[in-house]
Design an enzyme around this catalytic site. Structure first.
Site, PDB file in Angstrom:
ATOM      1  CG  HIS A  48      -1.938  -0.971   1.246  1.00 43.15           C
ATOM      2  ND1 HIS A  48      -2.990  -1.142   0.314  1.00 43.15           N
ATOM      3  CD2 HIS A  48      -2.173  -1.940   2.050  1.00 43.15           C
ATOM      4  CE1 HIS A  48      -3.843  -2.112   0.407  1.00 43.15           C
ATOM      5  NE2 HIS A  48      -3.527  -2.593   1.465  1.00 43.15           N
ATOM      6  CG  ASP A  63      -2.974  -8.197   0.432  1.00 37.60           C
ATOM      7  OD1 ASP A  63      -2.057  -8.686   1.369  1.00 37.60           O
ATOM      8  OD2 ASP A  63      -3.907  -7.490   0.619  1.00 37.60           O
ATOM      9  CG  HIS A  78      -6.623  -5.050   1.401  1.00 35.01           C
ATOM     10  ND1 HIS A  78      -6.069  -6.185   2.410  1.00 35.01           N
ATOM     11  CD2 HIS A  78      -7.590  -4.540   1.908  1.00 35.01           C
ATOM     12  CE1 HIS A  78      -6.935  -6.211   3.395  1.00 35.01           C
ATOM     13  NE2 HIS A  78      -7.884  -5.313   3.260  1.00 35.01           N
ATOM     14  CG  ASP A 113      -4.921  -9.815   3.069  1.00 33.84           C
ATOM     15  OD1 ASP A 113      -4.909 -10.370   1.942  1.00 33.84           O
ATOM     16  OD2 ASP A 113      -4.600  -8.757   3.398  1.00 33.84           O
TER      17      ASP A 113
HETATM   18 ZN   LIG Z   1      -4.151  -7.093   2.598  1.00 39.10          ZN
END
Ligand SMILES: [Zn+2]
Length: 307
Positions: A126, A163, A165, A244
């Site tokens: 991120h 991931d 996200h 995740d």
């Molecule tokens: Zn994540």
């Protein structure tokens, strides 16, 4: 050829407060399960070096590196965004997490190992060029990829990010660099709340709805990642390995299984074997349900060793 396992004790000291899901125990459960499965002794263990200022400055403006360093508190927590905080040990951990990717790149490029896994935190995907966010300070995988391009002279590297996200930071950093193919799968809607489209031959974004499950994930990867990867023929395959999306993880609802992570690892290794002399550098991103994280990460590492 052996697989490297790269970590550093400092990565266990970084903590963002009581009850934060991105916690030191994440690294402990992975190593405990590697021991229990008797895989630990078959890995080539290395301590991560610190990334240098110059290595970080390939992907971040110098002002960002200086800003993160300046926020490092002498005691307590310094908050960089609502869910990203530094404790006195965070800067050291973040430098080691990025440096792990540099060492991993050197090891696979030097032929000492075929693949490498960086068991590090804080995660990185991120972190944008000039913004720490979402538990991330420096973008670890891009530091490795930039090192492969600049130091080892590679012309094409791929980054696979499964991931749950979106790796907004990774896409921000390499959005204008066609030497990098980014293949991503992520749940949308979900943090960071972005659903950017794909750029043919450069960025392959597969947004999946909540509840998507194994079949939708595998279909997206097979239909969209694989043709792009085969056409691009990367010389080194990086993986942003976030676990995740697992059905047991409470931060999202993608409903993937441990077997899905083994499957996508096989796919990454297959691409690497066909185009990149088998070279894979994988680094830990998310994964917050401790038993699911351990099972998934160890399945991933097992396939890096045997695939
Ligand atoms: Zn994540």
């Amino acid at each position: 050829m052996p697989v490297a396992f790269i970590t550093h004790p400092a990565c266990r000291l970084h903590q963002m407060g009581e009850g934060h899901p991105e916690q030191p125990a994440r690294l402990d459960v992975i190593e405990e399960l590697l021991h229990a499965r008797q895989l630990h002794d078959f890995l080539r263990h290395h301590e991560a070096p610190r990334a240098t200022f110059e290595q970080l400055a390939r992907v971040h403006p110098r002002s960002h590196v200086e800003h993160v360093a300046a926020q490092s508190p002498a005691e307590g927590l310094a908050r960089l965004d609502p869910d990203t905080a530094m404790c006195p040990d965070t800067l050291e951990a973040a430098l080691r997490a990025a440096g792990a990717n540099v060492l991993a790149t050197d090891l696979v490029m030097g032929g000492q190992v075929r693949r490498a896994f960086c068991s590090v935190r804080p995660p990185g995907h991120h972190a944008e060029r000039a913004q720490a966010m979402g538990f991330c300070f420096f973008n670890n995988v891009t530091v490795g990829a930039a090192h492969a391009l600049e130091e080892h002279g590679l012309e094409r590297v791929a980054i696979l990010d499964f991931d749950v996200h979106l790796g907004n930071g990774t896409e921000d950093i390499f959005k204008n660099d066609r030497r990098v193919l980014i293949c991503s799968s992520f749940q949308y809607p979900l943090y960071p709340g972005l659903n950017p489209g794909s750029v043919p031959g450069h960025i392959v974004n597969c947004a999946l709805p909540p509840g998507a499950g194994s079949e939708a994930f595998r279909k997206a990867v097979t239909q969209h990642w694989l043709p792009a990867l085969e056409a691009f023929a990367p010389q080194l395959v990086f993986v942003s390995a976030g676990f995740d999306g697992h059905v047991a993880d409470e931060l999202a609802e993608l409903r993937l299984s441990t077997a899905d992570y083994a499957w996508v690892t096989d796919l990454a290794c297959g691409v690497a074997d066909r185009h990149a002399q088998g070279r894979v550098v994988s680094t830990l991103e998310g994964g917050y349900d401790l038993p699911a994280l351990a099972a998934s990460a160890v399945a991933h590492i097992d396939r890096l060793m045997t695939s």
